[in-house]
Scaffold this active site. Structure first.
Site, PDB file in Angstrom:
ATOM      1  N   ASP A  44      55.437  54.988  63.776  1.00  0.00           N
ATOM      2  CA  ASP A  44      55.819  53.730  64.381  1.00  0.00           C
ATOM      3  C   ASP A  44      57.273  53.938  64.552  1.00  0.00           C
ATOM      4  O   ASP A  44      57.943  54.745  64.178  1.00  0.00           O
ATOM      5  CB  ASP A  44      55.477  52.374  63.488  1.00  0.00           C
ATOM      6  CG  ASP A  44      55.701  51.194  64.273  1.00  0.00           C
ATOM      7  OD1 ASP A  44      55.549  50.318  63.693  1.00  0.00           O
ATOM      8  OD2 ASP A  44      56.205  51.154  65.426  1.00  0.00           O
ATOM      9  N   GLY A  68      60.786  49.501  64.963  1.00  0.00           N
ATOM     10  CA  GLY A  68      61.168  48.398  65.701  1.00  0.00           C
ATOM     11  C   GLY A  68      60.913  47.232  64.744  1.00  0.00           C
ATOM     12  O   GLY A  68      61.432  46.300  64.583  1.00  0.00           O
ATOM     13  N   GLY A  99      54.094  42.593  67.902  1.00  0.00           N
ATOM     14  CA  GLY A  99      54.236  41.009  67.871  1.00  0.00           C
ATOM     15  C   GLY A  99      53.253  40.032  67.164  1.00  0.00           C
ATOM     16  O   GLY A  99      53.195  39.018  67.219  1.00  0.00           O
ATOM     17  N   ASP A 122      45.971  49.849  62.490  1.00  0.00           N
ATOM     18  CA  ASP A 122      46.651  50.338  61.407  1.00  0.00           C
ATOM     19  C   ASP A 122      47.124  49.216  60.363  1.00  0.00           C
ATOM     20  O   ASP A 122      47.235  48.138  61.044  1.00  0.00           O
ATOM     21  CB  ASP A 122      47.921  51.189  61.474  1.00  0.00           C
ATOM     22  CG  ASP A 122      49.033  50.343  61.434  1.00  0.00           C
ATOM     23  OD1 ASP A 122      49.416  49.718  62.808  1.00  0.00           O
ATOM     24  OD2 ASP A 122      49.741  50.228  60.554  1.00  0.00           O
ATOM     25  N   CYS A 167      28.304  50.782  47.670  1.00  0.00           N
ATOM     26  CA  CYS A 167      29.312  51.822  47.655  1.00  0.00           C
ATOM     27  C   CYS A 167      29.083  53.003  47.317  1.00  0.00           C
ATOM     28  O   CYS A 167      28.331  53.291  46.149  1.00  0.00           O
ATOM     29  CB  CYS A 167      30.450  51.458  47.422  1.00  0.00           C
ATOM     30  SG  CYS A 167      31.855  52.680  47.923  1.00  0.00           S
ATOM     31  N   CYS A 180      31.250  55.637  47.407  1.00  0.00           N
ATOM     32  CA  CYS A 180      32.685  56.623  47.436  1.00  0.00           C
ATOM     33  C   CYS A 180      32.780  57.206  46.105  1.00  0.00           C
ATOM     34  O   CYS A 180      32.042  56.960  45.099  1.00  0.00           O
ATOM     35  CB  CYS A 180      33.784  55.622  47.407  1.00  0.00           C
ATOM     36  SG  CYS A 180      34.267  54.597  46.263  1.00  0.00           S
ATOM     37  N   CYS A 203      33.085  54.733  43.487  1.00  0.00           N
ATOM     38  CA  CYS A 203      31.694  53.760  42.820  1.00  0.00           C
ATOM     39  C   CYS A 203      30.709  54.710  42.376  1.00  0.00           C
ATOM     40  O   CYS A 203      29.824  54.253  41.601  1.00  0.00           O
ATOM     41  CB  CYS A 203      31.309  53.236  43.994  1.00  0.00           C
ATOM     42  SG  CYS A 203      32.674  51.805  44.486  1.00  0.00           S
ATOM     43  N   HIS A 248      38.723  53.990  47.078  1.00  0.00           N
ATOM     44  CA  HIS A 248      37.343  53.030  47.523  1.00  0.00           C
ATOM     45  C   HIS A 248      37.897  52.237  48.561  1.00  0.00           C
ATOM     46  O   HIS A 248      37.092  52.054  49.478  1.00  0.00           O
ATOM     47  CB  HIS A 248      36.916  52.149  46.079  1.00  0.00           C
ATOM     48  CG  HIS A 248      36.186  51.040  46.623  1.00  0.00           C
ATOM     49  ND1 HIS A 248      34.878  51.226  46.690  1.00  0.00           N
ATOM     50  CD2 HIS A 248      36.574  49.657  47.198  1.00  0.00           C
ATOM     51  CE1 HIS A 248      34.304  49.942  47.277  1.00  0.00           C
ATOM     52  NE2 HIS A 248      35.150  49.086  47.126  1.00  0.00           N
TER      53      HIS A 248
HETATM   54  N1  LIG Z   1      56.918  48.864  66.426  1.00  0.00           N
HETATM   55  C1  LIG Z   1      56.090  47.896  65.973  1.00  0.00           C
HETATM   56  N2  LIG Z   1      55.632  48.131  64.953  1.00  0.00           N
HETATM   57  C2  LIG Z   1      54.955  46.659  64.296  1.00  0.00           C
HETATM   58  C3  LIG Z   1      54.068  46.896  63.304  1.00  0.00           C
HETATM   59  C4  LIG Z   1      53.559  45.730  62.729  1.00  0.00           C
HETATM   60  N3  LIG Z   1      52.899  45.689  61.625  1.00  0.00           N
HETATM   61  C5  LIG Z   1      52.519  44.369  61.541  1.00  0.00           C
HETATM   62  N4  LIG Z   1      52.021  43.666  60.700  1.00  0.00           N
HETATM   63  C6  LIG Z   1      51.556  44.264  59.304  1.00  0.00           C
HETATM   64  C7  LIG Z   1      51.466  42.943  58.524  1.00  0.00           C
HETATM   65  C8  LIG Z   1      51.324  43.164  57.224  1.00  0.00           C
HETATM   66  C9  LIG Z   1      52.126  43.431  56.003  1.00  0.00           C
HETATM   67  C10 LIG Z   1      51.945  43.824  54.888  1.00  0.00           C
HETATM   68  C11 LIG Z   1      50.318  43.609  54.486  1.00  0.00           C
HETATM   69  C12 LIG Z   1      50.164  43.687  53.069  1.00  0.00           C
HETATM   70  C13 LIG Z   1      49.949  42.596  52.448  1.00  0.00           C
HETATM   71  O1  LIG Z   1      49.664  42.573  50.990  1.00  0.00           O
HETATM   72  C14 LIG Z   1      49.321  43.348  55.340  1.00  0.00           C
HETATM   73  C15 LIG Z   1      49.788  43.269  56.765  1.00  0.00           C
HETATM   74  N5  LIG Z   1      52.798  43.719  62.884  1.00  0.00           N
HETATM   75  C16 LIG Z   1      53.469  44.712  63.413  1.00  0.00           C
HETATM   76  C17 LIG Z   1      54.188  44.559  64.721  1.00  0.00           C
HETATM   77  C18 LIG Z   1      54.979  45.608  65.145  1.00  0.00           C
HETATM   78  C19 LIG Z   1      55.671  45.492  66.508  1.00  0.00           C
HETATM   79  O2  LIG Z   1      55.669  44.480  67.267  1.00  0.00           O
HETATM   80  N6  LIG Z   1      56.314  46.598  66.916  1.00  0.00           N
END
Ligand SMILES: Nc1nc2cc3nc(NCCc4ccc(CCO)cc4)[nH]c3cc2c(=O)[nH]1
Length: 370
Positions: free
Chosen positions: A93, A96, A216, A266, A304, A306, A309, A335
């Protein structure tokens, strides 16, 4: 063409697709969940263990690796694959999301983003050109463009400005991206506004990237709103390019995303909650560190197979976590990664058999009942 997707089958009743994504480091099946290895490691896992759980393509992060250990050091080591001993595909990534999440520690201009390191407060300046230099030095198979991720909620004007800057920065990324064995993906922005999403998509589709991130989202908006954005956006996405929903997600979001035509996902969730002592089971989440499991000698998930488990009880894993024994979070991580990869395997099989909607209903009925 270093990265391309071949659609093997379209599910009969939904927009879901079964595909094969070809990369310089091998071919992977889609829909795919990509474990996150932000600092060149999927936390607590060896590469062999990531593979054993079903991981085939891992993520790493430009912002973090630039700050530590530095992209020049990784390049000197022979690139990210060699440095972290991962012989499968890698996606980086662009940072951004990270630099925009720094809030007051960053200043955005047309040229780029000035930000202070979250580690030592030192000043840095990311431009699209700089980010491309970093990602090309790291050497992932897929590099994400440097974009501006608008927060949720935000005014429509803000989303317009972020979308327009994202398009201009995508052009600048494309202009300086020279590495033939690395695919540059554009990232679609536009907040939760259907007309802006369509505009962002069309502007980036015109640049003919080999694949597209849907950015976003998963930024605090209600899940239903994310699904609505996908319902409007996916029909205008080309069939022959991978669609990557960034930062998603939980089991229900993965299924709902596949139903709407997403190929790649991801999320830090499975590995992050594992380190907090919470695991996914087919009956929903279970916080194995809770006292109720002190004398529970069953596996975390009785359905499970794994490594964790098959060999350890809730009582033992709770004991490890309560005493800060590192094996504890390694077992919950093994797991959770296995659980998510097994879910993706079941989803791919349901697509093959045109029964994805039945699978969604059956899975969520039990998972959400927990
Ligand atoms: N370059 C780029 N990278 C991104 C990564 C992102 N990741 C997210 N969400 C992840 C949110 C997220 C963060 C932490 C946790 C664990 C909580 O315990 C779960 C989800 N939205 C995202 C949007 C963008 C984006 O527009 N541009």
């Amino acid at each position: 063409m270093p990265v391309k997707i071949k659609i093997e089958k379209k599910e009969k009743h939904t927009r879901a697709r079964l595909g094969k994504l070809t990369t310089p480091h091998g071919e992977v099946e889609t829909p795919i969940f990509m474990p996150v290895g932000t600092q060149a490691t999927v936390k607590t896992m060896t590469p062999e263990e990531v593979k054993e759980t079903g991981g085939r393509l891992v993520l790493s992060n430009t912002y973090h690796l630039y700050l530590r250990p530095g992209h020049d050091l990784v390049k000197e080591a022979g690139g990210l694959h060699k440095f972290m001993n991962w012989d499968g595909p890698i996606l980086t990534d662009s940072g951004g999301f990270q630099v925009f999440s720094l809030g007051p520690l960053r200043t955005i201009t047309e040229e780029g983003v000035e930000f202070r390191s979250h580690i030592d407060g030192s000043k840095h300046f990311f431009t699209p050109e700089k980010v491309m230099e970093i990602e090309q030095a790291l050497g992932a198979d897929i590099a994400m463009a440097f974009d501006e991720c608008a927060p949720y909620p935000c005014e429509k004007e803000y989303a317009v400005a972020a979308l327009e800057r994202t398009t201009r920065w995508a052009e600048r990324c494309k202009r300086v991206h020279k590495r033939e064995d690395q695919a540059l993906f554009g990232i679609i922005q536009g907040g939760v506004f259907p007309d802006l999403r369509e505009r962002s998509a069309k502007e980036l589709l015109a640049m003919d990237f080999p694949g597209y991130g849907i950015g976003g989202l998963s930024v605090g908006e209600p899940k239903e709103l994310m699904y609505e954005v996908l319902d409007q956006l996916m029909p205008i996405m080309p069939e022959d390019k991978p669609r990557y929903l960034m930062g998603v997600g939980s089991p229900d979001c993965l299924i709902e995303g596949v139903v709407r035509g997403v190929d790649m996902f991801d999320c830090v969730l499975p590995t992050r909650i594992a380190r907090n002592g919470t695991v996914f089971t087919h009956n929903g989440k279970l916080t194995v560190r809770n006292a109720e499991y002190a004398r529970d000698f069953r596996p975390m998930d009785q359905q499970c197979d794994c490594y964790a488990c098959r060999n350890y009880s809730r009582a033992y894993i709770r004991h490890l976590i309560k005493t800060d024994e590192i094996l504890g979070i390694r077992l919950t991580t093994i797991h959770n990664l296995h659980f998510i990869q097994h879910l993706m395997q079941n989803i791919r099989q349901a697509i093959r058999e045109d029964r994805l909607l039945e699978y969604r209903e059956d899975f969520l009925k039990v998972f959400n009942a927990g």
